[in-house]
Design a protein around this motif. Structure first.
Motif, PDB file in Angstrom:
ATOM      1  N   ALA A 142      62.745  70.394  72.283  1.00 51.22           N
ATOM      2  CA  ALA A 142      63.483  70.368  73.544  1.00 51.22           C
ATOM      3  C   ALA A 142      62.508  70.368  74.719  1.00 51.22           C
ATOM      4  CB  ALA A 142      64.418  71.557  73.622  1.00 51.22           C
ATOM      5  N   PHE A 143      62.977  69.866  75.844  1.00 50.61           N
ATOM      6  CA  PHE A 143      62.208  69.902  77.091  1.00 50.61           C
ATOM      7  C   PHE A 143      63.194  69.871  78.246  1.00 50.61           C
ATOM      8  CE2 PHE A 143      62.968  65.416  76.389  1.00 50.61           C
ATOM      9  CZ  PHE A 143      63.151  64.887  77.655  1.00 50.61           C
ATOM     10  N   TRP A 144      62.713  70.187  79.438  1.00 51.48           N
ATOM     11  CA  TRP A 144      63.580  70.151  80.617  1.00 51.48           C
ATOM     12  C   TRP A 144      63.552  68.777  81.260  1.00 51.48           C
ATOM     13  CZ3 TRP A 144      66.541  73.900  79.852  1.00 51.48           C
ATOM     14  CH2 TRP A 144      66.116  75.187  79.563  1.00 51.48           C
ATOM     15  N   GLU A 145      64.724  68.153  81.315  1.00 52.70           N
ATOM     16  CA  GLU A 145      64.860  66.889  82.042  1.00 52.70           C
ATOM     17  C   GLU A 145      64.708  67.120  83.546  1.00 52.70           C
ATOM     18  OE1 GLU A 145      65.383  63.806  80.970  1.00 52.70           O
ATOM     19  OE2 GLU A 145      66.475  63.836  79.061  1.00 52.70           O
ATOM     20  N   ARG A 146      65.199  68.254  84.012  1.00 53.21           N
ATOM     21  CA  ARG A 146      65.055  68.672  85.403  1.00 53.21           C
ATOM     22  C   ARG A 146      65.063  70.195  85.427  1.00 53.21           C
ATOM     23  NH1 ARG A 146      70.374  69.488  87.467  1.00 53.21           N
ATOM     24  NH2 ARG A 146      72.014  68.555  86.181  1.00 53.21           N
ATOM     25  N   ASP A 161      58.312  70.317  80.797  1.00 53.85           N
ATOM     26  CA  ASP A 161      58.909  69.001  81.033  1.00 53.85           C
ATOM     27  C   ASP A 161      58.389  68.056  79.957  1.00 53.85           C
ATOM     28  OD1 ASP A 161      56.281  68.467  81.755  1.00 53.85           O
ATOM     29  OD2 ASP A 161      56.724  68.169  83.885  1.00 53.85           O
ATOM     30  N   LEU A 162      58.784  66.782  80.022  1.00 54.18           N
ATOM     31  CA  LEU A 162      58.418  65.845  78.962  1.00 54.18           C
ATOM     32  C   LEU A 162      56.908  65.662  78.884  1.00 54.18           C
ATOM     33  CD1 LEU A 162      59.190  63.889  76.730  1.00 54.18           C
ATOM     34  CD2 LEU A 162      59.592  62.135  78.485  1.00 54.18           C
ATOM     35  N   ALA A 163      56.264  65.498  80.032  1.00 52.75           N
ATOM     36  CA  ALA A 163      54.808  65.306  80.031  1.00 52.75           C
ATOM     37  C   ALA A 163      54.096  66.514  79.434  1.00 52.75           C
ATOM     38  CB  ALA A 163      54.316  65.042  81.453  1.00 52.75           C
ATOM     39  N   GLY A 164      54.555  67.704  79.802  1.00 55.59           N
ATOM     40  CA  GLY A 164      53.946  68.912  79.273  1.00 55.59           C
ATOM     41  C   GLY A 164      54.187  69.080  77.788  1.00 55.59           C
ATOM     42  N   THR A 165      55.337  68.613  77.313  1.00 53.99           N
ATOM     43  CA  THR A 165      55.655  68.695  75.886  1.00 53.99           C
ATOM     44  C   THR A 165      54.739  67.788  75.082  1.00 53.99           C
ATOM     45  OG1 THR A 165      57.964  69.203  76.401  1.00 53.99           O
ATOM     46  CG2 THR A 165      57.496  68.387  74.185  1.00 53.99           C
ATOM     47  N   VAL A 166      54.535  66.572  75.560  1.00 56.55           N
ATOM     48  CA  VAL A 166      53.619  65.650  74.869  1.00 56.55           C
ATOM     49  C   VAL A 166      52.200  66.214  74.883  1.00 56.55           C
ATOM     50  CG1 VAL A 166      52.599  63.343  74.911  1.00 56.55           C
ATOM     51  CG2 VAL A 166      55.050  63.637  75.359  1.00 56.55           C
ATOM     52  N   GLU A 167      51.782  66.760  76.015  1.00 53.45           N
ATOM     53  CA  GLU A 167      50.445  67.347  76.117  1.00 53.45           C
ATOM     54  C   GLU A 167      50.269  68.495  75.127  1.00 53.45           C
ATOM     55  OE1 GLU A 167      47.507  69.420  79.478  1.00 53.45           O
ATOM     56  OE2 GLU A 167      49.534  68.765  80.017  1.00 53.45           O
ATOM     57  N   ALA A 168      51.289  69.345  75.011  1.00 58.03           N
ATOM     58  CA  ALA A 168      51.207  70.461  74.078  1.00 58.03           C
ATOM     59  C   ALA A 168      51.132  69.971  72.634  1.00 58.03           C
ATOM     60  CB  ALA A 168      52.409  71.382  74.259  1.00 58.03           C
ATOM     61  N   TRP A 187      73.321  63.331  73.033  1.00 56.33           N
ATOM     62  CA  TRP A 187      73.590  64.753  73.266  1.00 56.33           C
ATOM     63  C   TRP A 187      75.089  65.042  73.182  1.00 56.33           C
ATOM     64  CZ3 TRP A 187      71.249  69.242  73.241  1.00 56.33           C
ATOM     65  CH2 TRP A 187      69.867  69.309  73.439  1.00 56.33           C
ATOM     66  N   ASP A 188      75.901  64.206  73.844  1.00 55.15           N
ATOM     67  CA  ASP A 188      77.351  64.444  73.834  1.00 55.15           C
ATOM     68  C   ASP A 188      77.923  64.351  72.430  1.00 55.15           C
ATOM     69  OD1 ASP A 188      77.361  64.883  76.542  1.00 55.15           O
ATOM     70  OD2 ASP A 188      78.272  62.965  77.077  1.00 55.15           O
ATOM     71  N   GLY A 230      72.591  67.450  80.678  1.00 52.55           N
ATOM     72  CA  GLY A 230      71.804  66.661  81.605  1.00 52.55           C
ATOM     73  C   GLY A 230      70.552  67.367  82.106  1.00 52.55           C
ATOM     74  N   VAL A 231      70.364  68.605  81.663  1.00 53.56           N
ATOM     75  CA  VAL A 231      69.186  69.387  82.068  1.00 53.56           C
ATOM     76  C   VAL A 231      68.212  69.533  80.900  1.00 53.56           C
ATOM     77  CG1 VAL A 231      68.396  71.636  82.912  1.00 53.56           C
ATOM     78  CG2 VAL A 231      70.515  70.645  83.803  1.00 53.56           C
ATOM     79  N   LEU A 232      68.754  69.875  79.724  1.00 47.79           N
ATOM     80  CA  LEU A 232      67.930  70.030  78.538  1.00 47.79           C
ATOM     81  C   LEU A 232      67.803  68.687  77.828  1.00 47.79           C
ATOM     82  CD1 LEU A 232      66.457  72.169  76.754  1.00 47.79           C
ATOM     83  CD2 LEU A 232      68.558  72.301  75.403  1.00 47.79           C
ATOM     84  N   GLY A 233      66.579  68.276  77.583  1.00 47.61           N
ATOM     85  CA  GLY A 233      66.318  67.043  76.861  1.00 47.61           C
ATOM     86  C   GLY A 233      65.816  67.322  75.454  1.00 47.61           C
TER      87      GLY A 233
END
Length: 242
Positions: A142-146, A161-168, A187-188, A230-233
């Motif tokens: 999971a990551f934060w979309e916003r 966020d997505l960039a931080g998730t890929v970096e991790a 998601w729905d 729409g917040v959690l990706g």
């Protein structure tokens, strides 16, 4: 009510157990381009849908599935028997972090189960013990979309966020070679399946268990619709080990 049983019931109509469609699950597994005779490990396998589909795509492959839920493992065993590859899927009832193997794997799956290792970076460390040099890991996180509201972070835990998730994911020497970011429709479908399947079961099982299940449905649906929709990706990362 046993929370593992509650989860198993909620996932009956969506055995992928993640906000990923069948089409995109297939796309991710095909992109892995597994060799003949591939060895696959699924940590936190749930009902085994990811492993079973990989075994169908590569008929000479074998897989190990690891999970702590007896209900999910029973479902995986039944599904393997119904679909054919039961002789190529070995199921193990134990925490993912405690599993050990004598031979490396070509692909290790860990979709939505990084909590079993204590987080994403720790998961990548753990997976490196199993993946052969040049092999692959498919990790869903999971990551934060916003930016989320504080109460959502408190309820779900903190993510990047997505960039931080890929970096991790890459911080331990892994290289991202493909990825899929789940869209709102995925998601729905996942959330309506989770809440709807459990609600239907609750309606057919009046009594304390049914009441607890219905309470879980309402709490989950409220948090989703009024909180993290729409917040959690969710991103599924295909990573290669150096």
């Amino acid at each position: 009510m046993d929370r593992q049983l509650l989860s198993a019931i909620a996932h009956r109509d969506h055995p992928i157990a993640a906000p990923v469609s069948e089409t995109n699950l297939d796309r991710l597994l095909r992109r892995a381009a597994l060799p003949e005779g591939a060895r696959i490990l699924d940590l936190g396998c749930g009902e085994g849908e990811w492993s079973l589909r990989a075994l169908e795509l590569v008929p000479s492959a074998v897989a190990d599935g690891v999970d702590i839920s007896p209900y999910a493992l029973s479902s995986a065993e039944r599904a393997a028997g119904a679909r054919g590859p039961s002789d190529r899927l070995s199921l193990h009832s134990m925490p993912a972090a405690e599993f050990s193997a004598s031979e490396p794997y070509d692909l290790v799956l860990c979709l939505g189960s990084t909590h079993a290792f204590g987080g994403l970076k720790e998961t990548m460390d753990g997976l490196a013990r199993f993946v052969r040099p040049g092999g692959l890991a498919l990790v869903g996180e999971a990551f934060w979309e916003r930016p989320p509201a504080p109460e959502i972070v408190e309820a779900l835990g903190d993510y990047s966020d997505l960039a931080g998730t890929v970096e991790a994911a890459e911080s331990k020497g892994w290289l991202t070679v493909y990825a899929h970011v789940s869209d709102l429709a995925e998601w729905d479908e996942y959330e309506w399946s989770w809440t709807g399947t459990l609600a239907r079961w609750a309606a057919g099982n009046p009594g304390p268990d049914g009441e607890q299940a219905l309470a879980a449905v309402r709490e989950h649906r409220d948090m989703w619709l009024n909180g993290y929709r729409g917040v959690l990706g969710f991103v599924s990362l295909l990573l290669q080990r150096g």
